[in-house]
Design a protein around this motif. Structure first.
Motif, PDB file in Angstrom:
ATOM      1  N   TYR A  13       0.841  -1.210   0.000  1.00 58.78           N
ATOM      2  CA  TYR A  13       0.000   0.000   0.000  1.00 58.78           C
ATOM      3  C   TYR A  13       0.873   1.255   0.000  1.00 58.78           C
ATOM      4  CZ  TYR A  13      -3.637   3.345   1.253  1.00 58.78           C
ATOM      5  OH  TYR A  13      -4.500   4.419   1.260  1.00 58.78           O
ATOM      6  N   ASN A  14       1.849   1.296   0.900  1.00 56.96           N
ATOM      7  CA  ASN A  14       2.689   2.487   1.013  1.00 56.96           C
ATOM      8  C   ASN A  14       3.544   2.694  -0.231  1.00 56.96           C
ATOM      9  OD1 ASN A  14       1.697   3.119   3.573  1.00 56.96           O
ATOM     10  ND2 ASN A  14       3.249   1.894   4.622  1.00 56.96           N
ATOM     11  N   ALA A  15       3.997   1.610  -0.845  1.00 56.85           N
ATOM     12  CA  ALA A  15       4.780   1.731  -2.082  1.00 56.85           C
ATOM     13  C   ALA A  15       3.923   2.284  -3.218  1.00 56.85           C
ATOM     14  CB  ALA A  15       5.363   0.382  -2.466  1.00 56.85           C
ATOM     15  N   VAL A  16       2.670   1.839  -3.290  1.00 55.19           N
ATOM     16  CA  VAL A  16       1.757   2.343  -4.322  1.00 55.19           C
ATOM     17  C   VAL A  16       1.423   3.808  -4.068  1.00 55.19           C
ATOM     18  CG1 VAL A  16      -0.571   2.136  -5.269  1.00 55.19           C
ATOM     19  CG2 VAL A  16       0.801   0.079  -4.900  1.00 55.19           C
ATOM     20  N   GLU A  17       1.080   4.121  -2.820  1.00 49.40           N
ATOM     21  CA  GLU A  17       0.723   5.504  -2.488  1.00 49.40           C
ATOM     22  C   GLU A  17       1.915   6.444  -2.666  1.00 49.40           C
ATOM     23  OE1 GLU A  17      -2.438   6.801  -1.587  1.00 49.40           O
ATOM     24  OE2 GLU A  17      -2.864   4.854  -2.517  1.00 49.40           O
ATOM     25  N   GLY A  18       3.112   5.929  -2.463  1.00 47.26           N
ATOM     26  CA  GLY A  18       4.307   6.751  -2.632  1.00 47.26           C
ATOM     27  C   GLY A  18       4.763   6.885  -4.070  1.00 47.26           C
ATOM     28  N   GLY A  19       4.094   6.176  -4.987  1.00 42.68           N
ATOM     29  CA  GLY A  19       4.433   6.266  -6.392  1.00 42.68           C
ATOM     30  C   GLY A  19       5.576   5.361  -6.815  1.00 42.68           C
ATOM     31  N   TYR A  20       6.027   4.483  -5.928  1.00 39.32           N
ATOM     32  CA  TYR A  20       7.125   3.577  -6.265  1.00 39.32           C
ATOM     33  C   TYR A  20       6.641   2.370  -7.065  1.00 39.32           C
ATOM     34  CZ  TYR A  20       9.172   6.408  -2.596  1.00 39.32           C
ATOM     35  OH  TYR A  20       9.585   7.463  -1.841  1.00 39.32           O
ATOM     36  N   ILE A  50      -0.860  -4.356  -6.681  1.00 44.83           N
ATOM     37  CA  ILE A  50      -1.817  -4.943  -5.734  1.00 44.83           C
ATOM     38  C   ILE A  50      -2.431  -6.192  -6.339  1.00 44.83           C
ATOM     39  CG2 ILE A  50      -3.970  -4.582  -4.469  1.00 44.83           C
ATOM     40  CD1 ILE A  50      -3.280  -1.550  -4.498  1.00 44.83           C
ATOM     41  N   TYR A  51      -2.927  -6.044  -7.569  1.00 46.02           N
ATOM     42  CA  TYR A  51      -3.533  -7.182  -8.269  1.00 46.02           C
ATOM     43  C   TYR A  51      -2.521  -8.310  -8.445  1.00 46.02           C
ATOM     44  CZ  TYR A  51      -5.658  -9.870 -12.060  1.00 46.02           C
ATOM     45  OH  TYR A  51      -6.169 -10.885 -12.827  1.00 46.02           O
ATOM     46  N   GLU A  52      -1.304  -7.959  -8.821  1.00 45.76           N
ATOM     47  CA  GLU A  52      -0.263  -8.974  -9.050  1.00 45.76           C
ATOM     48  C   GLU A  52       0.050  -9.737  -7.767  1.00 45.76           C
ATOM     49  OE1 GLU A  52       4.332  -9.236 -10.768  1.00 45.76           O
ATOM     50  OE2 GLU A  52       3.170  -7.388 -11.001  1.00 45.76           O
ATOM     51  N   SER A  53       0.088  -9.030  -6.641  1.00 49.92           N
ATOM     52  CA  SER A  53       0.394  -9.690  -5.371  1.00 49.92           C
ATOM     53  C   SER A  53      -0.673 -10.714  -5.008  1.00 49.92           C
ATOM     54  CB  SER A  53       0.530  -8.647  -4.253  1.00 49.92           C
ATOM     55  OG  SER A  53      -0.726  -8.126  -3.854  1.00 49.92           O
ATOM     56  N   LEU A  54      -1.928 -10.387  -5.271  1.00 48.43           N
ATOM     57  CA  LEU A  54      -3.020 -11.308  -4.950  1.00 48.43           C
ATOM     58  C   LEU A  54      -3.084 -12.464  -5.941  1.00 48.43           C
ATOM     59  CD1 LEU A  54      -5.730  -8.644  -4.042  1.00 48.43           C
ATOM     60  CD2 LEU A  54      -4.359 -10.012  -2.467  1.00 48.43           C
ATOM     61  N   LEU A  55      -2.828 -12.174  -7.206  1.00 46.99           N
ATOM     62  CA  LEU A  55      -2.822 -13.240  -8.212  1.00 46.99           C
ATOM     63  C   LEU A  55      -1.710 -14.246  -7.923  1.00 46.99           C
ATOM     64  CD1 LEU A  55      -4.313 -14.043 -10.869  1.00 46.99           C
ATOM     65  CD2 LEU A  55      -2.389 -13.023 -12.087  1.00 46.99           C
ATOM     66  N   ALA A  56      -0.583 -13.773  -7.432  1.00 45.25           N
ATOM     67  CA  ALA A  56       0.526 -14.672  -7.109  1.00 45.25           C
ATOM     68  C   ALA A  56       0.133 -15.657  -6.008  1.00 45.25           C
ATOM     69  CB  ALA A  56       1.739 -13.867  -6.677  1.00 45.25           C
ATOM     70  N   ILE A  57      -0.625 -15.178  -5.032  1.00 49.80           N
ATOM     71  CA  ILE A  57      -1.096 -16.055  -3.954  1.00 49.80           C
ATOM     72  C   ILE A  57      -2.033 -17.109  -4.508  1.00 49.80           C
ATOM     73  CG2 ILE A  57      -2.412 -16.122  -1.805  1.00 49.80           C
ATOM     74  CD1 ILE A  57      -1.417 -13.201  -1.326  1.00 49.80           C
ATOM     75  N   LYS A  58      -2.935 -16.691  -5.385  1.00 42.94           N
ATOM     76  CA  LYS A  58      -3.866 -17.631  -6.008  1.00 42.94           C
ATOM     77  C   LYS A  58      -3.099 -18.629  -6.888  1.00 42.94           C
ATOM     78  CE  LYS A  58      -8.166 -18.854  -7.148  1.00 42.94           C
ATOM     79  NZ  LYS A  58      -8.844 -18.230  -8.295  1.00 42.94           N
TER      80      LYS A  58
END
Length: 322
Positions: A278-285, A291-299
């Motif tokens: 979340y903080n990396a996305v909000e910070g523009g990094y 976010i989507y990729e992180s959840l797809l990786a778990i699936k």
């Protein structure tokens, strides 16, 4: 000649051959309920996550549903704590009232309750100790039985023991069955590691231990065979769903569990994992696709159920990237 890129030419083709996909049917959203009235207070270390009082659920459950959320995992922060976690099994406790309220608002919302003692004990531990030295397993199991039964009586569809006490799934299954709640399922935190990534959650749940740590009952971060042993024991005791926690750094454990067991595998993307992304996305990094990729990786690793604080954002992300 075989050219894999032929099946990447455009979005339609990529969609046809995609091996893993995400839907809102796969996701559980954890929420934190607290005492008081009119409370919707952002959790400092978990941006866009909130402490909610029970009266605020009237509005919030509707918001959750509009975002495609169908399943909630409830954590409670009680008004009082003691050495025996008595507020955890109080029939008018914070979780019990939240369950009744959610079912009153939307009977179709799947309600899952965390069964543990850390938020309710004055020492912040998930178990009872003999003189702060050795775990009093029998006393702990008896309290956990009472907690699970009180949640079922309130209307929970599923209970999720997260304490990591040996034998707790069997004890909970027995008390539920003996009390007429055979239909209430158990999602066991089967492989719950003593991770550094729970910090923001402990702030949210007010459950930092007052002495020692949780390594006597949560799993060593270096072990994988032990995770399979824990899961096999939970299967024998009657678990309906097996969980791996954390998720993002333990994809290998999820994969092994999916290959070995026939039960659904849940994976919990925990507070520290959420906060980092979340903080990396909000910070523009990172862009929001991360976010989507992180959840797809778990699936993709083998989880059929993903527990994530990003559930509120997932419907929109699926429409963009799914």
């Amino acid at each position: 000649m075989n050219r894999p890129t032929r099946l990447r030419n455009n979005g339609v083709i990529r969609g046809l051959v995609r091996e893993t996909s995400l839907s809102m049917d796969d996701v559980i959203y954890p929420i934190f309920v607290v005492e008081g009235e009119g409370v919707k207070r952002e959790i400092p270390s978990m941006k866009n996550q909130f402490h909610l009082s029970v009266d605020m659920l009237d509005e919030e459950v509707g918001v959750f549903k509009s975002k495609g959320i169908k399943s909630l995992l409830i954590f409670g922060t009680p008004g009082y704590k003691d050495h025996k976690a008595s507020s955890a099994f109080d029939c008018d406790g914070i979780v019990q009232r939240a369950v009744r309220k959610i079912k009153e608002i939307d009977s179709e919302m799947l309600v899952i309750t965390d069964v543990c003692l850390c938020q309710y004990k004055d020492d912040g531990h998930c178990c009872v100790y003999h003189k702060n030295i050795q775990i009093d397993r029998e006393t702990t199991l008896e309290i956990l039985r009472q907690v699970a039964l009180s949640h079922a009586l309130a209307g929970a569809d599923m209970v999720a023991p997260s304490d990591m006490m040996d034998g707790r799934v069997g004890h909970i299954r027995k008390v539920l069955d003996d009390s007429g709640f055979e239909h209430v399922s158990i999602m066991s935190y089967s492989a719950k590691y003593a991770s550094s990534f729970y910090g923001p959650f402990r702030e949210a749940a007010h459950s930092v231990p007052s002495f020692g740590d949780r390594k006597m009952y949560q799993m060593d971060i270096g072990n994988s065979k032990e995770a399979m042993k824990e899961m096999a024991l939970d299967v024998m005791e009657g678990a309906d769903i097996l969980m791996v926690k954390p998720a993002q750094l333990y994809l290998d454990i999820i994969k092994k569990a999916e290959e070995r067991f026939d039960l659904p595998i849940a994976a919990y993307q925990v507070s520290g994992e959420y906060a980092m992304i979340y903080n990396a996305v909000e910070g523009g990094y990172l862009d929001r696709r991360a976010i989507y990729e992180s959840l797809l990786a778990i699936k993709r690793s083998g989880a059929s159920i993903v527990i994530s604080y990003f559930a509120k954002e997932l419907k929109a992300l699926i429409e963009l990237y799914g």
